[in-house]
Structures are given as C-alpha cells and as structure tokens.
Design a protein around this motif. Structure first.
Motif, mmCIF file in Angstrom:
data_model
loop_
_atom_site.group_PDB
_atom_site.id
_atom_site.type_symbol
_atom_site.label_atom_id
_atom_site.label_comp_id
_atom_site.label_asym_id
_atom_site.label_seq_id
_atom_site.Cartn_x
_atom_site.Cartn_y
_atom_site.Cartn_z
ATOM 1 N N GLY A 136 0.852 -1.143 -0.076
ATOM 2 C CA GLY A 136 0.204 0.053 -0.085
ATOM 3 C C GLY A 136 0.861 1.110 0.105
ATOM 4 O O GLY A 136 1.510 1.489 1.034
ATOM 5 N N LEU A 137 0.986 1.708 -0.952
ATOM 6 C CA LEU A 137 1.875 2.999 -1.340
ATOM 7 C C LEU A 137 1.041 4.312 -0.718
ATOM 8 O O LEU A 137 0.351 4.675 -1.553
ATOM 9 C CB LEU A 137 2.114 3.096 -2.656
ATOM 10 N N ASN A 138 1.438 4.762 0.608
ATOM 11 C CA ASN A 138 0.726 5.788 1.125
ATOM 12 C C ASN A 138 1.461 7.264 0.837
ATOM 13 O O ASN A 138 2.546 7.118 0.545
ATOM 14 C CB ASN A 138 0.595 5.340 2.793
ATOM 15 N N MET A 139 0.595 8.124 1.107
ATOM 16 C CA MET A 139 0.921 9.314 1.169
ATOM 17 C C MET A 139 1.371 10.049 -0.137
ATOM 18 O O MET A 139 2.320 10.530 -0.361
ATOM 19 C CB MET A 139 2.078 9.837 2.208
ATOM 20 N N ILE A 140 0.617 9.442 -1.217
ATOM 21 C CA ILE A 140 0.971 9.637 -2.607
ATOM 22 C C ILE A 140 0.790 11.239 -2.452
ATOM 23 O O ILE A 140 1.345 11.878 -3.774
ATOM 24 C CB ILE A 140 0.595 8.727 -3.703
ATOM 25 N N ASP A 141 -0.157 11.888 -2.212
ATOM 26 C CA ASP A 141 -0.419 13.354 -2.113
ATOM 27 C C ASP A 141 0.826 14.120 -1.513
ATOM 28 O O ASP A 141 1.148 14.968 -2.320
ATOM 29 C CB ASP A 141 -1.655 13.691 -1.186
ATOM 30 N N VAL A 142 1.292 13.670 -0.522
ATOM 31 C CA VAL A 142 2.570 14.154 0.222
ATOM 32 C C VAL A 142 3.722 14.165 -0.913
ATOM 33 O O VAL A 142 4.467 15.199 -1.192
ATOM 34 C CB VAL A 142 3.084 13.810 1.496
#
Lengths: 670, 76
Positions: A110-116
């Motif tokens: 789960g590749l998280n914080m793609i927004d950051v």
C-alpha cells in the motif's frame, strides 16, 4: 478467512489505514511510536482479520515495540502481509520491504501519502515499481481513504496465491555462509523461509539468534557468523556483516528507485523550517513549551472548561436532582431507595461527570500535540534536561501522554531503546498528573482557589514533573548500573491536524472516562454510600458512626501531620486506589451538599486552602490506581518493581505533603 | 584531517565517511534510517546548552545528541 499482517516504518499511517479498513478507531498521531502493541481488527469488505503491528525500520529489532512485530511474523500464522510504504520516503521504507519479501509470504504494498510525495515533486511510476519488486502495489492516501477500498479484495487475492520468489544476490562468500547455515537447520520444523532466517541471523537479529539456538549449538552458530564476517570484511572491505547486508540491499533499492521515480523539484519544508525556527529556538524553545503548557491550563480551566462544568454542576444539583426527587416521590419508593439515589448515586456519579468538559478539552489539546508533529520537538527540547537526570528526551513523550491517562503513557515507554531508561520511565510515569486526578483538583481549586485556578493546578503538574525528574536522577545513579544512553528521534514535517481526526482521537481517549462513570464509579457510589449508611449499630446511622467512618478513622491519625487527619479524607484516599475519580465521588457523598449549595460549596466549608493544597499534592503522588499498577506489572514484568512503585510513591507523597503543610504553617498560612 | 559532523557549519552539506565510532545501538538506528557511509548530511539546527542537533539526512529530519554527532565523521 484471511489473516493479514500490516507492517511498515514508524509514522507512515499504518493505524490510519487499519482504522479505515476495519472501521475501528485506534489511536493515531504524527510521531514515531504511536502503536506499541499489535492490534487485531476485522476487515470490512471480505472475511478476514487485519493485525496492526508497531512501526519498524527493519525486522532486526532495537527496541521492545519493534520486537513485537518480528516476534509476530515468526510465531503467528497469517496468510499475507500488507506492507505500507511512505511514498515520500521511498528508499528508507523499501529497506523493510526487501526484508519482508525475503520472508517469502504473499505481499501487497500500500503506497501511502502519494499526495505528500506529489507535492514534494516526487513522481512514482507505480507499474514499473511493481514490476521491479514483483508484487502488486496500490497507491493510497490513508488519511482520507483514497484508494483504500480496493485493498481488501487485493488482499484476498494475494492470500490465495503463493509468495513470489524474491532473491537478492549477496555475493559468493555470504551466499556460502547462508547455504552452510540452512544445512544446519532441521527440515521438519515449521520455520519460515530458511534463507530469511540465515540472513537475519547474520545481521545479528537477537530474536532469530535465540530461535536458532533451539535447533543448533550456539557456539557453532557464533563461529559460523564470525568466520563469515571475517571473510566478508577481507574480501569487500565492509566494516561489519550487518553493514554489508545493508549495503547490498541499499544498492538494489537505489537502483529500482532510479528506474521508477522521477524527482521534478527539490523538496522544501518552508512551514516546518519556520515553525522549527521558533519552537526549537536557542532561547525560545523551552519558554515556548512552558507558555504552551500554561495556555493549555488557562484554556482547560479558566477560559473554557470550568465555566462549562459549572453549568453542568448547577444542572446536576438543581433541575436534575429535582427531577429525580419528583419521580421517586411519584413512584412511591421507600426512603432507603430515595436516599441511595439522591445522596449516593447522584452526587457520586454526577460529581465526576461535571468534569467532562475539562477532561475533553485536555484530551483535545493532547491530540493536537500528537497529530501536529510537535511531540518529537518536545522530545528534542527536553533532551538536554532529561540527559542530566539519566534519561533521554523521548522519555518525555510517555510523560505527556500520561497527563491524559497513565496507562497509555506507560505503554508509550516501549519506544525507548535503552532498557534501563525504559524501566525508569515506566516506574515514574505514574507521577504524571492524569485526567482522573484533574477531577479532584477541579473540585478543590474551584472551591478554594477561585482566582488562581489554572496556576494552582499547573503547579501540581509541575510538582509531578519535578518529583519524577529528581527520582529519575536518584534511580539512575543508585539503582541501576550506568549503561550508555542513546537518543535519536525522527522529526516528522508538521501538518495541520484535521478536525475529524482530532475529534475522533479526543473521543477515543475520553470515552473511557465516561464509561468509568457508568461502571466503576457507579458501583463505587453504591458501596460507599452503603458503608456510610450502615454501621455497627444498624441501618441509617449517623454518618460519624458508620462503617466508613470506622475504616477512614483507622488511617486518619497518620494524616494529621499533613493537615487532613479526618476520617473523611482517609476514606476518600482509600477509595482512590480503585480510580482517582472515586475520591471525588466519596467526598461528594460524605460532604453531602444541602439543596442550596453546589458540590464545590460543601468542600469549601471543611478545608482551608493550605489543607486542600496539601491534600491535592498527596493525592497526586500517592499509590497509582489499580489499572496503572497492572500495566506496570505487565510492562516491567516484575512484581518487585510494582511494589517498589507503590512504596516509593507513598513515601514521596507523605514527604511532599508534610513539607507543604508544615512549611505553609510556619509561613503563617492556616 | 578527519572532520566530524560538528566541524561543519549548520546548513552546509557533507557526506558521511565513517560511523564506526558511534555507539552500537545508535549506529544500528542510523543504519536503519539509511544514514551510513556515503549518505548526504547537514545540520539544520543546534539546540541550546549543548542540547541535541536537528540533522537532515536522506531527505528526513532526525534529532541526535551533540556529542554523538561528534562521532560521525564526514567529508565535505
């Protein structure tokens, strides 16, 4: 039914994702080490369980909370691993991913914080990355829930497949060592991937080394490690085996990152740098922290909390009591029941519930500190002082959390790497003034220190901290042999907490308080009232001849030098062992307010300000409540240290209250 | 001459050249974070009274103690 382990680096949003996928409301924050124990939740969309593990950088643990994760992977049965990866810190996060891949269980990223990451100009080619690692990747934003809804089905698919074969080439010498070790391992056991075990052993993973000692002679193992290390050092010039393995993995990771990530602009941390310029400033750092704490108390007491709880108090003693009285008269209940409800349960439970506003405001502010990223800075600012007493700045985090409730505070001590410092922090966190004690301060401060409420209460918090620091110095000098202390804290970028998250974590912390009012305090009220209603001579005795008076009277003489040698104070303190709020319950039942008074008014007639202050200081420091002691017992894994806590706390409480009362009298106070 | 992290002015970039003198547990942590030989490192802030340093390395910020930072050798 599938069973999925959720693993990832600290502070990458595992718990946010866990809450999202299971519909639970676990504790989240913006600092490394929020989750210190595994938590199990039921997946929402597919039948299965999700296990939230503490954040780890590597499967080779340094601190106790990290050990929980490795131990889980080794000893529990599960069908897949969900590895949460912080897209804005890809290289560092993939280091754990490589070790998880070597574990040879089905894995999903789960590749998280793609927004950051996007905001920092990091562009990731997900498909390319997925192809290079050989596992599926789902881009998500766990905080908002974007992309998360596809995860459960993907997890179900992964669980049904077998793991992809992942093999890094560690060079001929180490590969030879790996082969030699795997040959030593028995074939029949249900050990996980032997290659993984061998690699972790060569990295000096303590848990794996212990596990292996069960199968293979320890000497033989250590010889093999030493020999392999020597050969690797000679051939490659690496400084240690651990470092060599790190390098091999590191160059693999840099290579795939180079091939799947494009950085379009240099990252700037303008807001974080500017805020840090103030809160970790040479001169302003500590004053800013103290000012912040002072504002917390102003807000909790003078500005918002107390006015609200006064309203509640007036409501409970006025309309609500009147309503109950009418209803009881209408129902024609006996005098006994009427007295139990109006003189026992209502003041007992109501007297504690009136402090809900203060407690929720305090929890809201603690949640803000946790979620904004300020917590790690406090650890930084306080480190110098904590080093002076033999601890490190990270020990301050359990103490701040302890202001809410000592139990999670003690649990938070798990992130401290050094065993001695962890134990001292565990033993001293109970001195932090928790929200339950706040109810007692609110009662007394509201009644006797109306003009300087916030300051008086703040001074009690300071007493708790000062005593804890002095004792830390004493304990670390005389009780434990000096081990070298280490301090490393991650400083996450600041973020503005979302209201939704703040309110949710405030409620999560505060609901326990309301629950306690309905159970413990309700039951306590009935028992205390009954003990006051009955006596050796029968029912409905004068309260001074009751059983309660007899019990409280036993310890009252001991309390006389402290200024509150009454059986009422003795009885209240005894009941406080179960939960500190019960002290308020007991006082409210004992000093039953007449119809014209509020609960606080009644107390003001009995205590002088000096006596009240001495009582509050004693209450702050004496024996931790039952739940806290049980947690210490568990965390320190020792009955001896638990009893030690009871002993030192009673002693210090007596000493401090004695100094306050006798000193105050010498200075001419009453 | 060998230079430690403390010898370079705040804000200036340097490369880690040796961390073998750092205490074992801290070294493990640094390696976990990818702060090892070859990593880019710079001091962001120094806290007062000999307090810890805020250090940026590999795009992440960490706090470490000053005397320990003195054991990290760097090349400019």
């Amino acid at each position: 039914m599938i069973q999925v382990a959720l693993a990832g680096n600290p502070n990458t949003g595992k718990t946010s994702l866990f809450n999202n996928l299971t519909g639970s409301y676990e504790y989240v924050g913006n600092w490394a080490g929020v989750t210190v124990e595994k938590k199990v939740g039921t997946l929402k969309q597919v039948p299965g369980l999700l296990i939230d593990l503490p954040g780890i950088y590597s499967l080779n643990p340094v601190s106790r909370d990290e050990g929980v994760a490795t131990q889980y992977l080794l000893s529990e049965k599960f069908s897949a691993i969900l590895n949460i990866v912080d897209a804005s810190q890809l290289e560092r996060n993939l280091y754990l991913t490589v070790q998880l891949l070597e574990f040879e269980k089905p894995l999903l990223i789960g590749l998280n914080m793609i927004d950051v990451a996007r905001n920092r100009g990091i562009q990731i080619d997900y498909e390319q990355l997925s192809a290079l690692l050989g596992v599926p990747i789902q881009p998500i934003v766990a905080r908002t829930g974007d992309g998360c809804s596809r995860l459960p089905l993907m997890l179900q698919q992964s669980s049904e497949q077998s793991a992809v074969l992942f093999r890094l080439d560690y060079g001929s010498i180490l590969e030879q060592g790996i082969n030699r070790l795997t040959e030593l391992l028995p074939t029949h056991t249900n050990l996980p991937s032997k290659r993984w075990i061998a690699l972790q052993f060569f990295e000096e993973n303590p848990i794996v080394t212990d596990l292996l000692s069960g199968f293979v002679n320890r000497e033989q193992l250590l010889d093999l490690r030493q020999e392999t290390e020597r050969l690797v050092q000679e051939k490659t010039g690496a400084r240690s085996l651990h470092q060599y393995i790190r390098q091999v993995r590191g160059s693999f990771i840099s290579d795939i990152v180079k091939r799947s990530v494009r950085v379009t602009k240099q990252a700037t941390y303008t807001m974080t740098e500017q805020v840090d310029r103030i809160v970790t400033n040479k001169f302003l750092g500590i004053p800013v922290f103290l000012l912040f704490m002072f504002l917390v108390f102003q807000f909790t007491f003078d500005w918002a909390g107390t006015p609200l709880s006064d309203l509640l108090d007036a409501f409970f003693t006025g309309p609500l009591a009147g309503f109950f009285e009418q209803m009881l008269t209408l129902a024609g209940t006996s005098g006994f029941i009427e007295a139990l409800i109006l003189e026992g349960i209502l003041p007992g439970v109501g007297g504690v519930l009136v402090f809900v506003p203060q407690i929720f405001i305090l929890f809201l502010i603690i949640s803000f500190i946790e979620d904004s990223g300020y917590m790690a800075r406090v650890a930084m600012v306080m480190d110098r002082m904590m080093e002076g007493v033999g601890l490190n700045g990270k020990a301050f985090i359990p103490m701040i959390i302890g202001f809410g409730c000592n139990v999670p505070g003690i649990m938070a001590a798990r992130t401290i790497e050094q065993p001695k410092e962890r134990l001292i922090t565990t033993l001293l966190t109970p001195l932090m003034s928790c929200s339950a004690r706040l109810t007692v301060y609110s009662l007394f401060a509201g009644a006797l220190f109306q003009t300087h409420q916030a300051l008086v209460v703040l001074s009690l918090y300071v007493i708790g901290i000062v005593v804890a620091l002095l004792l830390a110095h004493l304990f670390s000098t005389y009780l434990f042999k000096q081990e070298s202390s280490i301090f490393l804290v991650e400083l996450p970028p600041y973020r503005l907490p979302q209201w939704k998250t703040l309110l949710r974590s405030t409620w999560e912390k505060g609901k326990g308080f309301i629950k306690k009012a309905g159970t413990f305090i309700f039951g306590g009220s009935v028992v205390i009232w009954l003990l006051g209603y009955t006596g050796p001579s029968g029912l409905h005795v004068d309260i001074n001849n009751s059983f309660l008076a007899a019990i409280g009277g036993l310890i009252a003489p001991w309390l006389t030098p402290l200024g509150f040698g009454t059986w009422q104070a003795g009885a209240a303190l005894l009941t406080g062992f179960f939960a500190k709020e019960v002290v308020v319950t007991t006082m409210n039942i004992l000093y039953a307010p007449s119809a014209a008074e509020t609960l606080q008014g009644a107390v003001a007639n009995v205590y002088t300000p000096l006596q009240a202050y001495s009582f509050m200081a004693f209450l702050l420091l004496y024996v931790p409540c039952f739940a806290t002691l049980a947690t210490i017992r568990k965390e320190a894994a020792s009955a001896r240290w638990t009893w030690f806590t009871v002993g030192y706390a009673l002693f210090i409480a007596y000493l401090v209250a004695l100094v306050i009362y006798q000193g105050g009298r010498l200075m001419g106070f009453e | 001459m060998k230079k430690s992290l403390l010898d370079i002015p705040p804000g200036m970039k340097a490369y880690v050249s040796d961390i073998t003198s750092v205490s074992a547990v801290l070294r493990r942590r640094l390696i976990d974070l990818g702060i090892m030989e070859g990593a880019e490192i710079s001091i962001k802030r120094k806290l007062p009274f000999g307090g810890p340093l805020a250090v940026e390395a590999n795009g992440q910020w960490i706090g470490i103690r000053r005397w320990e930072a003195g054991k990290i050798e760097v090349e400019v």
